[in-house]
Design a protein around this motif. Structure first.
Motif, PDB file in Angstrom:
ATOM      1  N   ILE A 100       0.850  -1.195   0.000  1.00  0.00           N
ATOM      2  CA  ILE A 100       0.000   0.000   0.000  1.00  0.00           C
ATOM      3  C   ILE A 100       0.880   1.237   0.000  1.00  0.00           C
ATOM      4  O   ILE A 100       1.781   1.381   0.832  1.00  0.00           O
ATOM      5  N   PHE A 101       0.597   2.139  -0.946  1.00  0.00           N
ATOM      6  CA  PHE A 101       1.340   3.389  -1.065  1.00  0.00           C
ATOM      7  C   PHE A 101       0.377   4.561  -1.205  1.00  0.00           C
ATOM      8  O   PHE A 101      -0.617   4.472  -1.931  1.00  0.00           O
ATOM      9  N   ALA A 102       0.694   5.664  -0.543  1.00  0.00           N
ATOM     10  CA  ALA A 102      -0.047   6.912  -0.698  1.00  0.00           C
ATOM     11  C   ALA A 102       0.914   7.959  -1.241  1.00  0.00           C
ATOM     12  O   ALA A 102       1.991   8.162  -0.682  1.00  0.00           O
ATOM     13  N   GLY A 103       0.507   8.602  -2.322  1.00  0.00           N
ATOM     14  CA  GLY A 103       1.389   9.591  -2.937  1.00  0.00           C
ATOM     15  C   GLY A 103       0.622  10.637  -3.710  1.00  0.00           C
ATOM     16  O   GLY A 103       0.832  10.820  -4.903  1.00  0.00           O
ATOM     17  N   GLY A 104      -0.301  11.318  -3.035  1.00  0.00           N
ATOM     18  CA  GLY A 104      -1.133  12.291  -3.727  1.00  0.00           C
ATOM     19  C   GLY A 104      -2.378  11.633  -4.285  1.00  0.00           C
ATOM     20  O   GLY A 104      -2.779  10.552  -3.851  1.00  0.00           O
ATOM     21  N   CYS A 105      -2.993  12.276  -5.249  1.00  0.00           N
ATOM     22  CA  CYS A 105      -4.221  11.763  -5.847  1.00  0.00           C
ATOM     23  C   CYS A 105      -4.014  10.351  -6.383  1.00  0.00           C
ATOM     24  O   CYS A 105      -3.081  10.096  -7.146  1.00  0.00           O
ATOM     25  N   PHE A 106      -4.883   9.434  -5.983  1.00  0.00           N
ATOM     26  CA  PHE A 106      -4.696   8.037  -6.410  1.00  0.00           C
ATOM     27  C   PHE A 106      -4.931   7.831  -7.900  1.00  0.00           C
ATOM     28  O   PHE A 106      -4.556   6.807  -8.452  1.00  0.00           O
ATOM     29  N   TRP A 107      -5.528   8.797  -8.570  1.00  0.00           N
ATOM     30  CA  TRP A 107      -5.723   8.676 -10.025  1.00  0.00           C
ATOM     31  C   TRP A 107      -4.400   8.450 -10.745  1.00  0.00           C
ATOM     32  O   TRP A 107      -4.334   7.713 -11.725  1.00  0.00           O
ATOM     33  N   CYS A 108      -3.346   9.130 -10.263  1.00  0.00           N
ATOM     34  CA  CYS A 108      -2.051   9.070 -10.954  1.00  0.00           C
ATOM     35  C   CYS A 108      -1.130   7.992 -10.394  1.00  0.00           C
ATOM     36  O   CYS A 108       0.004   7.847 -10.860  1.00  0.00           O
ATOM     37  N   MET A 109      -1.601   7.234  -9.425  1.00  0.00           N
ATOM     38  CA  MET A 109      -0.754   6.213  -8.816  1.00  0.00           C
ATOM     39  C   MET A 109      -1.038   4.815  -9.363  1.00  0.00           C
ATOM     40  O   MET A 109      -0.345   3.866  -9.012  1.00  0.00           O
ATOM     41  N   VAL A 110      -2.045   4.685 -10.206  1.00  0.00           N
ATOM     42  CA  VAL A 110      -2.458   3.359 -10.665  1.00  0.00           C
ATOM     43  C   VAL A 110      -1.669   2.897 -11.885  1.00  0.00           C
ATOM     44  O   VAL A 110      -1.049   1.829 -11.868  1.00  0.00           O
ATOM     45  N   GLU A 111      -1.684   3.683 -12.944  1.00  0.00           N
ATOM     46  CA  GLU A 111      -1.068   3.248 -14.210  1.00  0.00           C
ATOM     47  C   GLU A 111       0.396   2.835 -14.061  1.00  0.00           C
ATOM     48  O   GLU A 111       0.783   1.774 -14.579  1.00  0.00           O
ATOM     49  N   PRO A 112       1.249   3.618 -13.369  1.00  0.00           N
ATOM     50  CA  PRO A 112       2.668   3.225 -13.285  1.00  0.00           C
ATOM     51  C   PRO A 112       2.878   1.845 -12.677  1.00  0.00           C
ATOM     52  O   PRO A 112       3.787   1.118 -13.082  1.00  0.00           O
ATOM     53  N   PHE A 113       2.052   1.482 -11.705  1.00  0.00           N
ATOM     54  CA  PHE A 113       2.175   0.162 -11.090  1.00  0.00           C
ATOM     55  C   PHE A 113       1.453  -0.905 -11.911  1.00  0.00           C
ATOM     56  O   PHE A 113       1.978  -2.004 -12.118  1.00  0.00           O
ATOM     57  N   GLU A 114       0.265  -0.589 -12.384  1.00  0.00           N
ATOM     58  CA  GLU A 114      -0.565  -1.580 -13.062  1.00  0.00           C
ATOM     59  C   GLU A 114       0.059  -2.091 -14.349  1.00  0.00           C
ATOM     60  O   GLU A 114      -0.204  -3.225 -14.768  1.00  0.00           O
ATOM     61  N   THR A 115       0.882  -1.287 -14.969  1.00  0.00           N
ATOM     62  CA  THR A 115       1.481  -1.675 -16.250  1.00  0.00           C
ATOM     63  C   THR A 115       2.801  -2.427 -16.085  1.00  0.00           C
ATOM     64  O   THR A 115       3.444  -2.768 -17.088  1.00  0.00           O
ATOM     65  N   LEU A 116       3.218  -2.677 -14.851  1.00  0.00           N
ATOM     66  CA  LEU A 116       4.436  -3.452 -14.610  1.00  0.00           C
ATOM     67  C   LEU A 116       4.157  -4.951 -14.751  1.00  0.00           C
ATOM     68  O   LEU A 116       3.062  -5.423 -14.435  1.00  0.00           O
ATOM     69  N   ASP A 117       5.156  -5.680 -15.198  1.00  0.00           N
ATOM     70  CA  ASP A 117       5.045  -7.144 -15.214  1.00  0.00           C
ATOM     71  C   ASP A 117       4.957  -7.655 -13.780  1.00  0.00           C
ATOM     72  O   ASP A 117       5.680  -7.181 -12.900  1.00  0.00           O
ATOM     73  N   GLY A 118       4.082  -8.616 -13.550  1.00  0.00           N
ATOM     74  CA  GLY A 118       3.965  -9.209 -12.237  1.00  0.00           C
ATOM     75  C   GLY A 118       2.900  -8.597 -11.349  1.00  0.00           C
ATOM     76  O   GLY A 118       2.674  -9.071 -10.231  1.00  0.00           O
ATOM     77  N   ILE A 119       2.234  -7.555 -11.840  1.00  0.00           N
ATOM     78  CA  ILE A 119       1.176  -6.929 -11.060  1.00  0.00           C
ATOM     79  C   ILE A 119      -0.144  -7.649 -11.336  1.00  0.00           C
ATOM     80  O   ILE A 119      -0.559  -7.794 -12.486  1.00  0.00           O
ATOM     81  N   VAL A 120      -0.791  -8.089 -10.274  1.00  0.00           N
ATOM     82  CA  VAL A 120      -2.064  -8.809 -10.400  1.00  0.00           C
ATOM     83  C   VAL A 120      -3.239  -7.841 -10.429  1.00  0.00           C
ATOM     84  O   VAL A 120      -4.140  -7.959 -11.258  1.00  0.00           O
ATOM     85  N   SER A 121      -3.223  -6.848  -9.527  1.00  0.00           N
ATOM     86  CA  SER A 121      -4.330  -5.898  -9.441  1.00  0.00           C
ATOM     87  C   SER A 121      -3.891  -4.660  -8.677  1.00  0.00           C
ATOM     88  O   SER A 121      -3.050  -4.741  -7.775  1.00  0.00           O
ATOM     89  N   VAL A 122      -4.462  -3.504  -9.049  1.00  0.00           N
ATOM     90  CA  VAL A 122      -4.217  -2.257  -8.330  1.00  0.00           C
ATOM     91  C   VAL A 122      -5.574  -1.636  -8.011  1.00  0.00           C
ATOM     92  O   VAL A 122      -6.399  -1.439  -8.901  1.00  0.00           O
ATOM     93  N   LEU A 123      -5.786  -1.318  -6.751  1.00  0.00           N
ATOM     94  CA  LEU A 123      -7.069  -0.782  -6.297  1.00  0.00           C
ATOM     95  C   LEU A 123      -6.867   0.579  -5.652  1.00  0.00           C
ATOM     96  O   LEU A 123      -6.007   0.753  -4.790  1.00  0.00           O
ATOM     97  N   SER A 124      -7.661   1.556  -6.062  1.00  0.00           N
ATOM     98  CA  SER A 124      -7.643   2.875  -5.428  1.00  0.00           C
ATOM     99  C   SER A 124      -8.531   2.847  -4.196  1.00  0.00           C
ATOM    100  O   SER A 124      -9.597   2.217  -4.207  1.00  0.00           O
ATOM    101  N   GLY A 125      -8.096   3.532  -3.141  1.00  0.00           N
ATOM    102  CA  GLY A 125      -8.910   3.516  -1.936  1.00  0.00           C
ATOM    103  C   GLY A 125      -8.417   4.470  -0.874  1.00  0.00           C
ATOM    104  O   GLY A 125      -7.608   5.362  -1.141  1.00  0.00           O
ATOM    105  N   TYR A 126      -8.913   4.265   0.332  1.00  0.00           N
ATOM    106  CA  TYR A 126      -8.622   5.151   1.454  1.00  0.00           C
ATOM    107  C   TYR A 126      -8.108   4.315   2.628  1.00  0.00           C
ATOM    108  O   TYR A 126      -8.636   3.239   2.916  1.00  0.00           O
ATOM    109  N   THR A 127      -7.103   4.836   3.329  1.00  0.00           N
ATOM    110  CA  THR A 127      -6.558   4.090   4.469  1.00  0.00           C
ATOM    111  C   THR A 127      -5.933   5.057   5.465  1.00  0.00           C
ATOM    112  O   THR A 127      -5.710   6.233   5.169  1.00  0.00           O
TER     113      THR A 127
END
Length: 280
Positions: A100-127
């Motif tokens: 779990i990582f927080a780094g500003g608006c979650f809109w911009c935190m999904v694509e960089p991780f989701e497009t990596l090899d080995g990523i199963v799923s990326v979910l935006s949320g609150y914690t």
């Protein structure tokens, strides 16, 4: 795809009962629902509702579930795609893990991780907050103590937690504790949430290496905190980069311009330091 009459009525009922719906949205929805129940023309009432919601929809100022309803009603297929929350789960305890990582608006935190090899799923949320089932409005209003974050499920045979931490530093400004880039406020503060001692050791070592590198003139303020309950954000926010490409690109461009400038400053500072040492 146009909803049939019964589906539309059900959607209206659900939105009216949804605690996340704003009162002015609820009043519009209730008015249309009552008119339809009293025999008003369906197409005319939906056209009226679309016209009433349009000014806020164009400004992206509808609450997430109402925005989904609006996109469905107007045939905005891309933005109406539903995220399958049931698939965001660890189903192989041997070879899958989460981060779990927080780094500003979650809109911009999904694509960089989701497009990596080995990523199963990326979910935006609150914690990191103190209220159960927080809504976007509550988090944005700073009423719950949550931050916007992403939860990543990954295959450890292909990618390691340390790789994700390394990418995280490249996506954020670790010297800004009051938000990230154009996103200001405590709900946007940078945090690495660790689930166990192994993740904590990796995150702390990586943070120290970054601090020792001299890359940043200001202190590294990104915090490392124990992971708590991760609450999924509304469907509207999931995979935002696919649903609202134009808006996403505009926001992402602003982030990248800042990061590029920051890296250039770091490079110049490093070169100046080397030159000064040679002269000495």
């Amino acid at each position: 795809m146009r909803q049939n009459d019964e589906e539309t009525l059900n959607s209206l009922y659900n939105l009216i009962l949804d605690p996340a719906t704003r009162e002015w949205e609820r009043s519009l929805l209730s008015s249309i629902k009552n008119a339809l129940e009293n025999g008003a023309n369906f197409d005319e009432q939906l056209a009226k509702l679309e016209a009433d919601l349009r000014p806020l929809a164009l400004r992206n100022n509808l609450t997430p579930n109402v925005a989904d309803f609006y996109n469905h009603m107007t045939g905005h297929a891309a933005a109406d795609v539903s995220f399958d929350f049931t698939k965001h789960a660890i189903d192989d305890l041997t070879y899958q893990d989460s981060a779990i990582f927080a780094g500003g608006c979650f809109w911009c935190m999904v694509e960089p991780f989701e497009t990596l090899d080995g990523i199963v799923s990326v979910l935006s949320g609150y914690t990191g907050g103190h209220v159960a089932h927080p809504t976007y409005d509550q988090v944005s209003g700073k009423y719950t103590g949550h931050v916007e974050a992403v939860e990543i499920i990954f295959d450890t045979r292909i990618i390691q937690y340390a790789d994700l931490v390394k990418l995280y530093w490249q996506l954020t400004d670790p010297t800004d504790e009051f938000g990230q880039f154009q996103d200001r406020g405590s709900q946007y503060r940078p945090v690495i949430f660790v689930k166990d001692k192994h993740q904590q050791q990796i995150a702390e070592k990586s943070k120290q290496q970054l601090a020792d590198s001299g890359k940043y003139k200001q202190p590294i303020v990104t915090s490392i905190e124990p992971a708590t309950v991760f609450w999924p954000a509304e469907n509207y926010h999931q995979q935002f980069y696919k649903k609202n490409l134009t808006r996403y690109k505009r926001i992402e461009r602003a982030r990248q311009q800042f990061l590029t400038f920051q890296r250039l400053q770091s490079k110049l500072r490093t070169e100046l330091s080397r030159f000064t040492k040679k002269q000495g």
